[in-house]
Design a protein around this motif. Structure first.
Motif, PDB file in Angstrom:
ATOM      1  N   ASN A   1       0.586  -1.329  -0.131  1.00 15.63           N
ATOM      2  CA  ASN A   1      -0.053   0.028  -0.046  1.00 15.63           C
ATOM      3  C   ASN A   1       0.879   1.240   0.077  1.00 15.63           C
ATOM      4  O   ASN A   1       0.468   2.263   0.504  1.00 15.63           O
ATOM      5  N   LEU A   2       2.087   1.284  -0.954  1.00 15.32           N
ATOM      6  CA  LEU A   2       2.766   2.255  -0.597  1.00 15.32           C
ATOM      7  C   LEU A   2       2.363   3.802  -0.766  1.00 15.32           C
ATOM      8  O   LEU A   2       2.805   4.485  -0.212  1.00 15.32           O
ATOM      9  N   ASP A   3       1.560   3.888  -1.847  1.00 16.90           N
ATOM     10  CA  ASP A   3       0.752   5.199  -2.095  1.00 16.90           C
ATOM     11  C   ASP A   3       0.268   5.857  -1.010  1.00 16.90           C
ATOM     12  O   ASP A   3       0.495   6.910  -0.263  1.00 16.90           O
ATOM     13  N   TYR A   4      -0.717   5.118  -0.230  1.00 18.82           N
ATOM     14  CA  TYR A   4      -1.273   5.263   0.974  1.00 18.82           C
ATOM     15  C   TYR A   4      -0.420   5.410   2.112  1.00 18.82           C
ATOM     16  O   TYR A   4      -0.683   6.476   2.869  1.00 18.82           O
ATOM     17  N   GLY A   5       0.617   4.701   2.259  1.00 21.73           N
ATOM     18  CA  GLY A   5       1.616   4.567   3.450  1.00 21.73           C
ATOM     19  C   GLY A   5       2.096   6.001   3.521  1.00 21.73           C
ATOM     20  O   GLY A   5       2.352   6.483   4.294  1.00 21.73           O
ATOM     21  N   LYS A   6       2.640   6.235   2.275  1.00 18.84           N
ATOM     22  CA  LYS A   6       3.184   7.513   2.385  1.00 18.84           C
ATOM     23  C   LYS A   6       2.372   8.842   2.616  1.00 18.84           C
ATOM     24  O   LYS A   6       2.772   9.854   3.412  1.00 18.84           O
ATOM     25  N   LEU A   7       1.260   8.917   2.093  1.00 19.31           N
ATOM     26  CA  LEU A   7       0.403   9.795   2.548  1.00 19.31           C
ATOM     27  C   LEU A   7       0.149   9.896   3.966  1.00 19.31           C
ATOM     28  O   LEU A   7       0.032  10.930   4.658  1.00 19.31           O
ATOM     29  N   LEU A   8      -0.350   8.616   4.498  1.00 20.52           N
ATOM     30  CA  LEU A   8      -0.511   8.645   5.996  1.00 20.52           C
ATOM     31  C   LEU A   8       0.869   9.203   6.820  1.00 20.52           C
ATOM     32  O   LEU A   8       0.348   9.898   7.678  1.00 20.52           O
ATOM     33  N   LEU A   9       1.748   8.766   6.361  1.00 22.11           N
ATOM     34  CA  LEU A   9       3.075   9.004   7.343  1.00 22.11           C
ATOM     35  C   LEU A   9       3.256  10.414   7.093  1.00 22.11           C
ATOM     36  O   LEU A   9       3.452  11.228   8.052  1.00 22.11           O
ATOM     37  N   LYS A  10       3.382  10.991   5.978  1.00 22.36           N
ATOM     38  CA  LYS A  10       3.371  12.350   5.563  1.00 22.36           C
ATOM     39  C   LYS A  10       2.641  13.343   6.530  1.00 22.36           C
ATOM     40  O   LYS A  10       2.950  14.023   7.162  1.00 22.36           O
ATOM     41  N   THR A  11       1.097  12.973   6.060  1.00 22.60           N
ATOM     42  CA  THR A  11       0.226  13.571   7.154  1.00 22.60           C
ATOM     43  C   THR A  11       0.369  13.580   8.561  1.00 22.60           C
ATOM     44  O   THR A  11       0.297  14.562   9.241  1.00 22.60           O
ATOM     45  N   GLY A  12       0.741  12.362   9.123  1.00 20.56           N
ATOM     46  CA  GLY A  12       0.859  12.052  10.485  1.00 20.56           C
ATOM     47  C   GLY A  12       1.950  12.855  11.251  1.00 20.56           C
ATOM     48  O   GLY A  12       1.924  13.413  12.265  1.00 20.56           O
ATOM     49  N   VAL A  13       3.132  12.869  10.430  1.00 19.45           N
ATOM     50  CA  VAL A  13       4.415  13.621  10.925  1.00 19.45           C
ATOM     51  C   VAL A  13       4.156  14.865  11.165  1.00 19.45           C
ATOM     52  O   VAL A  13       4.429  15.701  12.086  1.00 19.45           O
TER      53      VAL A  13
ATOM     54  N   VAL B   1      11.270  13.477  18.226  1.00 17.12           N
ATOM     55  CA  VAL B   1      11.215  12.427  16.778  1.00 17.12           C
ATOM     56  C   VAL B   1      10.551  13.047  15.590  1.00 17.12           C
ATOM     57  O   VAL B   1      10.825  13.080  14.505  1.00 17.12           O
ATOM     58  N   MET B   2       9.140  13.852  15.791  1.00 18.62           N
ATOM     59  CA  MET B   2       8.469  14.290  14.976  1.00 18.62           C
ATOM     60  C   MET B   2       9.255  15.514  14.286  1.00 18.62           C
ATOM     61  O   MET B   2       9.200  15.552  13.048  1.00 18.62           O
ATOM     62  N   GLY B   3       9.768  16.153  14.885  1.00 19.79           N
ATOM     63  CA  GLY B   3      10.846  17.156  14.496  1.00 19.79           C
ATOM     64  C   GLY B   3      11.697  16.683  13.368  1.00 19.79           C
ATOM     65  O   GLY B   3      12.102  17.193  12.390  1.00 19.79           O
ATOM     66  N   LEU B   4      12.467  15.567  13.630  1.00 17.03           N
ATOM     67  CA  LEU B   4      13.320  14.830  12.869  1.00 17.03           C
ATOM     68  C   LEU B   4      12.701  14.474  11.739  1.00 17.03           C
ATOM     69  O   LEU B   4      13.089  14.669  10.704  1.00 17.03           O
ATOM     70  N   ALA B   5      11.393  13.973  11.812  1.00 18.67           N
ATOM     71  CA  ALA B   5      10.807  13.186  10.660  1.00 18.67           C
ATOM     72  C   ALA B   5      10.290  14.149   9.552  1.00 18.67           C
ATOM     73  O   ALA B   5      10.426  14.101   8.578  1.00 18.67           O
ATOM     74  N   VAL B   6       9.980  15.597  10.056  1.00 22.48           N
ATOM     75  CA  VAL B   6       9.517  16.721   9.284  1.00 22.48           C
ATOM     76  C   VAL B   6      10.763  17.045   8.623  1.00 22.48           C
ATOM     77  O   VAL B   6      10.731  17.325   7.418  1.00 22.48           O
ATOM     78  N   PHE B   7      11.701  17.115   9.171  1.00 23.47           N
ATOM     79  CA  PHE B   7      13.092  17.603   8.790  1.00 23.47           C
ATOM     80  C   PHE B   7      13.379  16.741   7.572  1.00 23.47           C
ATOM     81  O   PHE B   7      13.723  17.251   6.267  1.00 23.47           O
ATOM     82  N   PHE B   8      13.587  15.325   7.621  1.00 23.19           N
ATOM     83  CA  PHE B   8      13.806  14.436   6.645  1.00 23.19           C
ATOM     84  C   PHE B   8      12.694  14.535   5.441  1.00 23.19           C
ATOM     85  O   PHE B   8      12.912  14.346   4.400  1.00 23.19           O
ATOM     86  N   LEU B   9      11.466  14.574   5.813  1.00 20.16           N
ATOM     87  CA  LEU B   9      10.341  14.976   4.754  1.00 20.16           C
ATOM     88  C   LEU B   9      10.722  16.155   3.899  1.00 20.16           C
ATOM     89  O   LEU B   9      10.732  15.983   2.779  1.00 20.16           O
ATOM     90  N   TRP B  10      11.088  16.998   4.498  1.00 20.78           N
ATOM     91  CA  TRP B  10      11.408  18.484   3.901  1.00 20.78           C
ATOM     92  C   TRP B  10      12.633  18.103   2.990  1.00 20.78           C
ATOM     93  O   TRP B  10      12.592  18.468   1.742  1.00 20.78           O
ATOM     94  N   ARG B  11      13.713  17.272   3.289  1.00 19.23           N
ATOM     95  CA  ARG B  11      14.647  16.855   2.389  1.00 19.23           C
ATOM     96  C   ARG B  11      14.350  16.076   1.502  1.00 19.23           C
ATOM     97  O   ARG B  11      15.182  15.328   0.889  1.00 19.23           O
ATOM     98  N   LYS B  12      13.149  15.388   1.530  1.00  9.69           N
ATOM     99  CA  LYS B  12      12.663  14.264   0.778  1.00  9.69           C
ATOM    100  C   LYS B  12      13.236  13.076   0.870  1.00  9.69           C
ATOM    101  O   LYS B  12      13.711  12.188  -0.048  1.00  9.69           O
ATOM    102  N   LYS B  13      13.632  12.618   2.566  1.00 11.80           N
ATOM    103  CA  LYS B  13      14.607  11.337   2.435  1.00 11.80           C
ATOM    104  C   LYS B  13      13.788  10.794   3.412  1.00 11.80           C
ATOM    105  O   LYS B  13      13.998   9.253   3.844  1.00 11.80           O
ATOM    106  N   LEU B  14      12.612  10.932   4.039  1.00 12.47           N
ATOM    107  CA  LEU B  14      12.073  10.278   5.363  1.00 12.47           C
ATOM    108  C   LEU B  14      11.743   8.920   4.831  1.00 12.47           C
ATOM    109  O   LEU B  14      11.956   8.229   5.693  1.00 12.47           O
ATOM    110  N   PHE B  15      11.129   8.751   3.510  1.00 11.00           N
ATOM    111  CA  PHE B  15      10.571   7.305   3.181  1.00 11.00           C
ATOM    112  C   PHE B  15      11.827   6.323   3.134  1.00 11.00           C
ATOM    113  O   PHE B  15      11.501   4.977   3.296  1.00 11.00           O
ATOM    114  N   ASN B  16      13.045   6.833   3.234  1.00  9.15           N
ATOM    115  CA  ASN B  16      14.279   5.753   3.050  1.00  9.15           C
ATOM    116  C   ASN B  16      14.721   5.551   4.602  1.00  9.15           C
ATOM    117  O   ASN B  16      15.730   4.600   4.286  1.00  9.15           O
TER     118      ASN B  16
END
Lengths: 443, 357
Positions: A211-223, A339-354
């Protein structure tokens, strides 16, 4: 008499703790569902609607659990705390009756439509029913917090000769200075819980490569929701609440911060340490000087009264539990921001999913906002002890005069057994829903 | 002001029993008459879509009682401690039965939750009737023993039963032969009501058979009603005083009787809704007659030491009651709007609606 109170308190604590697992998710989740549904209405991308419907299933299971564990809460005021109900009913009965009238009717009238009626109503009406369910559930929080605020900091009342509390000023129940900070803190906590839950589901899908598409959307919104709510929890709402406790319940403030002795000048803030009730000190203490005075009063050398300044009867009756609850809540809150700060930082750098370790962390973080929420409520409730109505009515004066401890223990055991079954069913059903995952719309 | 709130709460209670009554009744019918999976599912659905919004009326009645008559609320809830908690457990089982039956698609799972739904509906109907029986019979307020109260005069505690099972003993229990009769009346009434609901809302294959069932149950109900009136006269010789003093109260028993008569013609009634209206009249008439007969008491005292709990000696003070009327009016208007919307969107037969899949 002594153990009569013990079982009554234990039953209330147990049933309310279990109950609060559910509304804390539904309140926040209703907001997130409305957000997804609204996004779908605006840009018509199907996957937002799929996510909204997926979350709705989780919402529905939680909602049912919240209802059936919530009805016992209202009953228990009368069954176990009859004297309290008799003396204060004309006041807290107002806010509790209003909760039924304005929140439950709204929520329950539109929930079935929201869950089953999408095809029946079309998208705009479906969004509207979702919004009304959200309004109902937050309204419910408002009335419960108004009730609790009156118990923490009673206002607008008069006490008659026979000991009964009588309402004198209705609007003061809602302008109570305790209410707004407590309500906002509680609601952001609930948004945090649901953000962490959806982020965790998202991380799970990504790690499983499903469910990758959904997973990314859930994670992005969640963090993103998770970071915003975690920050708002600490500042300004957490700060407001702490200042309220310092102002209106100074004895509880000393106990929750673990200040045994009053310091001459500014008070230190305790990070770690175990209360030693025999020697009246903290063992293995790590503390930073003067910070507490600054945080509370914005003055480095302002004196804060310690527990030595209060009579034993005025202090909460379980100081270590209060102290730990408070420190667990604050500690977890700090970790959440990290944790959430870190996650949002990597989301912004487009690395979070990896970043696998971070995804694993987010996935396993899910029990902790629940723990923080519940310990937060323990701080409020243990901090109010030994009173039911702060400063005015002792907890021991509120129990039902005719219900024996044998009967209370019997019902407590019954509740434990039934709630164990409920908890198991709940996990199975939510697990099943998550396992199935969001489904694309079939036309 | 007390009378006003008494009437409001009585109305809310009647609405609760009319609404949740049909889904209790659907559970009872489900337990005894639903044989095929298709019928089982649609009957469960006729309750499952609505139980939650129906039970809010119970929560609302509880909240209003708490606000308007706090002394009554605390006395009754603590005095009937055990039966109330058992009712809570049954409510929980019923709800999980309804909500979880559709979650897995195999027969054993469904059977388990169907039974949970059916049995707890059956027991709840019985228990609510027993509760009504306790209210009209009265209790040993103050726990009087040998002429001395052991509690404050407005508190009491009832065991589930006493060894004699008699309503005439000094301190009767929750369950005695009189309250069981009232319990059975409630059980039969709600079974009829539930059957009418199923006929009204579904196309189940047993709809025709249910009309015969209603007819037969109605004979039982008539017999039980007459029997209970005779018995009640024996327990409380004053039970008809209010109706003699204020003859217009007779309207309540007449409502009950007209519902009873109407149901004998169940097979000839033109529309399904007429049967449902008849059983609604039964519930409305039954509850209002019971409350009218003990008025202004809400819980009669069975001893001479302590006075009965009345709407006057248990009410909250004037100010709170009048403020609450203001928000109450707003609340009821909103509620009315919700109900119209719900009726428009969920009216008619429910066989084709989504449910839990």
């Amino acid at each position: 008499m002594e153990d009569m109170i013990f079982y009554d308190r234990l039953q209330f604590a147990f049933t309310i703790t279990f109950h609060y697992i559910f509304p804390q998710l539904t309140m926040g989740l209703s907001l997130i569902i409305v957000y997804f549904k609204g996004k779908y209405l605006i840009n018509k991308v199907e996957k937002y609607n799929d996510i909204a419907k997926f979350l709705m299933k989780i919402f529905a299971v939680n909602f049912t659990m919240g209802v059936i564990t919530g009805i016992p809460m209202e009953f228990q005021f009368g069954t176990n705390w009859a004297k309290f109900s008799e003396l204060t009913g004309s006041i807290i009965g107002q806010t509790l009756a209003m909760e039924g009238m304005f929140s439950f009717f709204l929520e329950s009238s539109f929930l079935a439509l929201f869950i089953f009626g999408e095809k029946l109503m079309g998208q705009k009406l479906h969004f509207l029913t979702g919004f009304l369910v959200f309004l109902g559930s937050w309204g419910s929080g408002w009335f419960i917090l108004a009730t609790n605020a009156w118990m923490q900091h009673p206002v607008g009342y008069e006490i008659l000769d026979n000991g009964k509390f009588v309402l004198e000023n209705f609007s003061s129940l809602f302008s109570n200075p305790w209410l707004l900070p407590a309500f906002l803190h509680n609601q952001f906590a609930s948004v945090a819980t649901s953000s962490f839950v959806i982020a965790s589901i998202g991380a799970f899908y990504i790690l499983r490569d499903k469910n990758l598409d959904y997973g990314k959307l859930l994670l992005k919104t969640g963090v993103v929701f998770g970071l915003v709510s975690s920050i708002l929890l600490a500042f300004p709402t957490g700060d407001w609440n702490a200042k309220n406790v310092a102002k209106y319940q100074p004895a509880s403030f000393a106990a929750m911060e673990g200040i045994f002795e009053t310091e001459e000048a500014g008070a230190e803030i305790v990070l770690i340490g175990q209360p030693n009730m025999v020697e009246k000190k903290l063992d293995n203490k790590i503390a930073v000087p003067n910070i507490l005075s600054f945080l509370t009063y914005q003055k480095w050398d302002k004196q804060i009264p310690g527990m030595d300044r209060f009579k034993k009867e005025e202090l909460p009756d379980n100081i270590p539990a209060l102290y730990y609850s408070y420190h667990i809540m604050v500690g977890l809150g700090t970790i959440f921001i990290g944790v959430m700060g870190l996650a949002v930082f990597f989301l912004w750098r487009k690395k979070l999913f990896n970043i696998k370790p971070l995804l694993w962390t987010i996935m396993f973080l899910v029990p902790f906002p629940y723990i923080a929420n519940i310990t937060g409520w323990y701080v409020a409730e243990l901090g109010r002890q030994p009173y039911l109505v702060y400063g005015l009515l002792k907890t021991s004066e509120g129990v039902s005069p005719t219900v024996s401890s044998g009967n209370t223990l019997f019902t407590l055991l019954g509740f434990v057994a039934i709630y164990l079954l409920l908890g198991l069913l709940f996990l199975i059903l939510v697990g099943k829903t998550i396992h199935q995952g969001p489904k694309p719309q079939t036309h | 002001m007390e009378i006003f709130w008494f009437i409001i709460i009585a109305i809310v209670l009647v609405v609760f029993f009319v609404l949740d009554g049909y889904d209790f009744g659907a559970g009872i019918i489900h337990l005894f008459y639903a044989k095929t999976e298709k019928d089982k599912e649609v009957i469960a659905k006729s309750a499952g879509l609505f139980w939650d919004s129906n039970e809010v009326w119970l929560v609302a009645a509880g909240g209003m009682l708490f606000m308007a008559f706090p002394t009554f609320y605390s006395s009754v809830f603590s005095g009937f401690y055990l039966p109330l908690i058992i009712v809570l457990w049954l409510i929980i089982f019923r709800a999980i039965g309804l909500e979880f039956r559709g979650q897995f698609d195999y027969q054993m799972w469904k059977d388990i939750w169907d039974k949970a739904f059916g049995i707890s509906s059956f027991l709840l109907a019985l228990f609510f009737g027993i509760a009504l029986g306790n209210i009209v019979r009265g209790v040993n307020l103050g726990g009087v023993e040998n002429g001395v109260s052991i509690y404050e005069g407005h508190y009491f505690f009832l065991p589930l039963w006493s060894s004699s099972f008699s309503p005439l003993s000094e301190s009767p229990g929750v369950i005695d032969w009189f309250t069981i009769i009232i319990g059975l009346i409630t059980l039969v009434t709600l079974a009829i009501h539930g059957a009418n609901w199923i006929i009204l809302k579904t196309n189940s294959s047993i709809n025709n058979k249910l009309k015969t069932v209603i007819f037969k149950l109605n004979i039982v109900l008539s017999a039980l009603t007459i029997f209970s009136l005779i018995v009640w006269q024996n327990i409380n010789p004053n039970s008809l005083d209010n109706f003699i003093e204020t003859p217009y109260l007779m309207v309540f028993p007449i409502i009950y009787i007209s519902g009873l008569i109407g149901l004998f013609f169940i097979k000839k009634l033109g529309k399904d809704i007429y049967g449902f209206i008849c059983s609604t009249l039964l519930i409305l008439g039954g509850i209002s007659s019971s409350l009218a007969s003990i008025f202004p008491a809400m819980l009669p005292s069975n001893n001479v030491v302590n006075e009965s709990l009345t709407i006057y000696n248990t009410a909250a003070p004037e100010y709170g009651l009048s403020v609450a009327i203001n928000w109450g009016i707003i609340g009821f208007i909103l509620l009315f709007v919700y109900m119209i919307i719900q009726k428009r969107l969920m009216g008619g037969k429910i066989d084709k609606m989504d449910y839990g899949h």
